[in-house]
Write a protein that holds these residues in place. Structure first.
Motif, PDB file in Angstrom:
ATOM      1  N   ALA A 188     -45.533 -35.081  72.660  1.00  0.00           N
ATOM      2  CA  ALA A 188     -44.274 -35.077  73.375  1.00  0.00           C
ATOM      3  C   ALA A 188     -43.882 -36.586  74.009  1.00  0.00           C
ATOM      4  O   ALA A 188     -42.912 -37.074  73.761  1.00  0.00           O
ATOM      5  N   GLU A 189     -45.055 -37.067  74.243  1.00  0.00           N
ATOM      6  CA  GLU A 189     -44.712 -38.725  74.374  1.00  0.00           C
ATOM      7  C   GLU A 189     -44.075 -39.401  73.241  1.00  0.00           C
ATOM      8  O   GLU A 189     -43.175 -40.336  73.557  1.00  0.00           O
ATOM      9  N   ILE A 190     -44.535 -39.182  71.968  1.00  0.00           N
ATOM     10  CA  ILE A 190     -43.938 -39.858  70.924  1.00  0.00           C
ATOM     11  C   ILE A 190     -42.316 -39.375  70.789  1.00  0.00           C
ATOM     12  O   ILE A 190     -41.350 -40.398  70.483  1.00  0.00           O
ATOM     13  N   MET A 191     -41.878 -38.379  71.155  1.00  0.00           N
ATOM     14  CA  MET A 191     -40.643 -37.943  71.270  1.00  0.00           C
ATOM     15  C   MET A 191     -39.833 -39.031  72.048  1.00  0.00           C
ATOM     16  O   MET A 191     -38.698 -39.438  71.717  1.00  0.00           O
ATOM     17  N   LEU A 192     -40.559 -38.997  73.168  1.00  0.00           N
ATOM     18  CA  LEU A 192     -39.715 -39.954  74.223  1.00  0.00           C
ATOM     19  C   LEU A 192     -39.730 -41.537  73.946  1.00  0.00           C
ATOM     20  O   LEU A 192     -38.719 -42.165  74.103  1.00  0.00           O
ATOM     21  N   GLU A 193     -41.014 -41.892  73.268  1.00  0.00           N
ATOM     22  CA  GLU A 193     -40.632 -43.404  72.738  1.00  0.00           C
ATOM     23  C   GLU A 193     -39.542 -43.257  71.858  1.00  0.00           C
ATOM     24  O   GLU A 193     -39.085 -44.591  71.684  1.00  0.00           O
ATOM     25  N   LEU A 194     -39.452 -42.312  70.875  1.00  0.00           N
ATOM     26  CA  LEU A 194     -38.498 -42.466  69.665  1.00  0.00           C
ATOM     27  C   LEU A 194     -36.947 -42.552  70.366  1.00  0.00           C
ATOM     28  O   LEU A 194     -36.069 -43.260  70.150  1.00  0.00           O
ATOM     29  N   GLN A 195     -36.812 -41.623  71.508  1.00  0.00           N
ATOM     30  CA  GLN A 195     -35.691 -41.684  72.321  1.00  0.00           C
ATOM     31  C   GLN A 195     -35.199 -43.012  72.943  1.00  0.00           C
ATOM     32  O   GLN A 195     -34.159 -43.710  72.852  1.00  0.00           O
ATOM     33  N   ASN A 196     -36.353 -43.608  73.269  1.00  0.00           N
ATOM     34  CA  ASN A 196     -36.402 -44.949  73.915  1.00  0.00           C
ATOM     35  C   ASN A 196     -36.002 -46.039  73.215  1.00  0.00           C
ATOM     36  O   ASN A 196     -35.413 -46.965  73.310  1.00  0.00           O
ATOM     37  N   GLN A 197     -36.440 -45.655  71.672  1.00  0.00           N
ATOM     38  CA  GLN A 197     -36.032 -46.679  70.538  1.00  0.00           C
ATOM     39  C   GLN A 197     -34.574 -46.655  70.281  1.00  0.00           C
ATOM     40  O   GLN A 197     -34.067 -47.418  69.498  1.00  0.00           O
ATOM     41  N   GLY A 198     -33.948 -45.550  70.779  1.00  0.00           N
ATOM     42  CA  GLY A 198     -32.332 -45.330  70.471  1.00  0.00           C
ATOM     43  C   GLY A 198     -32.256 -44.059  69.455  1.00  0.00           C
ATOM     44  O   GLY A 198     -31.158 -44.012  68.892  1.00  0.00           O
ATOM     45  N   ALA A 199     -33.154 -43.489  68.975  1.00  0.00           N
ATOM     46  CA  ALA A 199     -33.312 -42.347  68.091  1.00  0.00           C
ATOM     47  C   ALA A 199     -31.855 -41.176  68.403  1.00  0.00           C
ATOM     48  O   ALA A 199     -31.852 -40.838  69.551  1.00  0.00           O
ATOM     49  N   HIS A 200     -30.957 -41.008  67.550  1.00  0.00           N
ATOM     50  CA  HIS A 200     -29.923 -40.264  67.808  1.00  0.00           C
ATOM     51  C   HIS A 200     -30.619 -38.637  68.055  1.00  0.00           C
ATOM     52  O   HIS A 200     -29.821 -37.690  68.522  1.00  0.00           O
ATOM     53  N   ASN A 201     -31.969 -38.340  67.481  1.00  0.00           N
ATOM     54  CA  ASN A 201     -32.329 -37.000  67.633  1.00  0.00           C
ATOM     55  C   ASN A 201     -33.851 -37.164  67.148  1.00  0.00           C
ATOM     56  O   ASN A 201     -34.412 -38.259  66.889  1.00  0.00           O
ATOM     57  N   ILE A 202     -34.621 -36.016  67.512  1.00  0.00           N
ATOM     58  CA  ILE A 202     -36.106 -36.244  67.001  1.00  0.00           C
ATOM     59  C   ILE A 202     -36.017 -35.142  65.946  1.00  0.00           C
ATOM     60  O   ILE A 202     -35.757 -33.938  65.988  1.00  0.00           O
ATOM     61  N   ASN A 203     -36.669 -35.595  64.847  1.00  0.00           N
ATOM     62  CA  ASN A 203     -36.599 -35.026  63.485  1.00  0.00           C
ATOM     63  C   ASN A 203     -37.850 -34.345  63.210  1.00  0.00           C
ATOM     64  O   ASN A 203     -38.742 -35.512  62.587  1.00  0.00           O
TER      65      ASN A 203
END
Ligand code: SF4
Length: 296
Positions: A88-103
């Motif tokens: 779950a934390e990794i998803m938030l880290e990717l979102q914070n990096q600007g990811a359009h989505n979690i894949n």
């Protein structure tokens, strides 16, 4: 759904093993193993967008295709164990990096944990869409448990003929299984929804990876998809097949320009409007990111 791990039927291998003590065909226990989590720019345009897709690569695979381009992770040789909370934390880290989505890439054998981690991440502020990027050997029951949790499905339709599925993945039931799985995915997502910048928010994109010497079979798959779903899905026609060392003919070569053109012309004749194509000559290992535990 978590209990499925104790008698696993997450995919159609239906090993029924207790993954806390034994592994099945996918070679992975009930603990989550990841090989990479990073922004990825090689997905379809509405998925990668301008900032990249937040891809999370799982170790292991329930299909084990002989031509797999991610062989080092599909065999489970590379990976680091993470908890559901860390996922779950990794998803938030990717979102914070600007990811359009979690894949989630090859998530089938971890579907219950993916669901649990998404629900946790949403409680912690996850707001971008979730993408389930699968080889489509999932059982319909496993997919139903993801209803409302996954926004976008990115399934393969690898084979049309049972004989090919047997030869290349040891799964003659794959064509039937994958069609049922895709039907469930489209039922959940409905027609594609894109925002004003062309980024997908909801929908299903089915990938057809053209294999060398198998244009006729790819055409059958494409015809099936278009006759069944029309423009309710996107179809991604991929030419990026990369031969791995030791493959036998014709899988020991890339797809030719004329094979790919033949498939594209067929799509045009069918009237497919919602489609993505690849620039020919892009078959290279550049599509394969380094599985070096980045972001894990
Ligand atoms: S995910 Fe599939 S291959 Fe893995 S143990 Fe479960 S049924 Fe077997």
């Amino acid at each position: 759904m978590q209990n499925i791990y104790s008698e696993c039927t997450l995919c159609h291998r239906r090993c029924r093993v207790d993954r806390s003590v034994k592994v099945g065909f996918c070679s992975m226990p009930d603990r989550i193993y990841l090989s990479r989590a990073a922004l990825h720019h090689w997905e379809e345009p509405p998925i990668s967008g301008t900032r990249g897709s937040g891809t999370i690569f799982f170790s292991g695979s329930s299909l084990g295709c002989v031509f797999c381009q991610n062989r080092e992770i599909s065999c489970g040789r590379i990976g680091k164990e993470v908890s559901v909370m860390r996922l779950a934390e990794i998803m938030l880290e990717l979102q914070n990096q600007g990811a359009h989505n979690i894949n989630f890439v090859t998530p089938t054998h971890y579907a219950p944990s993916v669901r649990e981690a998404i629900l946790l991440a949403k409680d912690m502020g996850l707001s971008v869409p979730t993408v389930y990027n699968t080889g489509s050997y999932d059982t319909v029951e496993a997919l139903r448990a993801l209803d409302g949790v996954i926004d976008i499905y990115l399934p393969d339709l690898k084979y049309y003929l049972p004989k090919t599925a047997e030869e290349l993945s040891g799964a003659p039931d794959y064509p039937t299984v994958a069609r049922l799985a895709i039907a469930e995915m489209v039922r959940q997502t409905g027609a594609p929804v894109l925002d004003g910048e062309g980024i997908m928010k909801r929908g299903t994109i089915v990938r057809l990876l053209l294999l060398p010497g198998r244009v006729a079979e790819a055409k059958l798959s494409l015809k099936y998809l278009y006759e069944t779903y029309g423009d309710n899905i996107y179809v991604s026609l991929m030419s990026q097949y990369t031969p791995m060392p030791g493959m036998k003919s014709p899988l020991d070569r890339a797809v030719t320009r004329s094979e790919y053109r033949d498939l594209l012309e067929y799509a045009e004749r069918l009237g497919v409007k919602n489609g993505f194509t690849q620039q020919h000559g892009t078959a290279s290992e550049s599509f394969i990111p380094p599985f070096d535990l980045t972001g894990v």
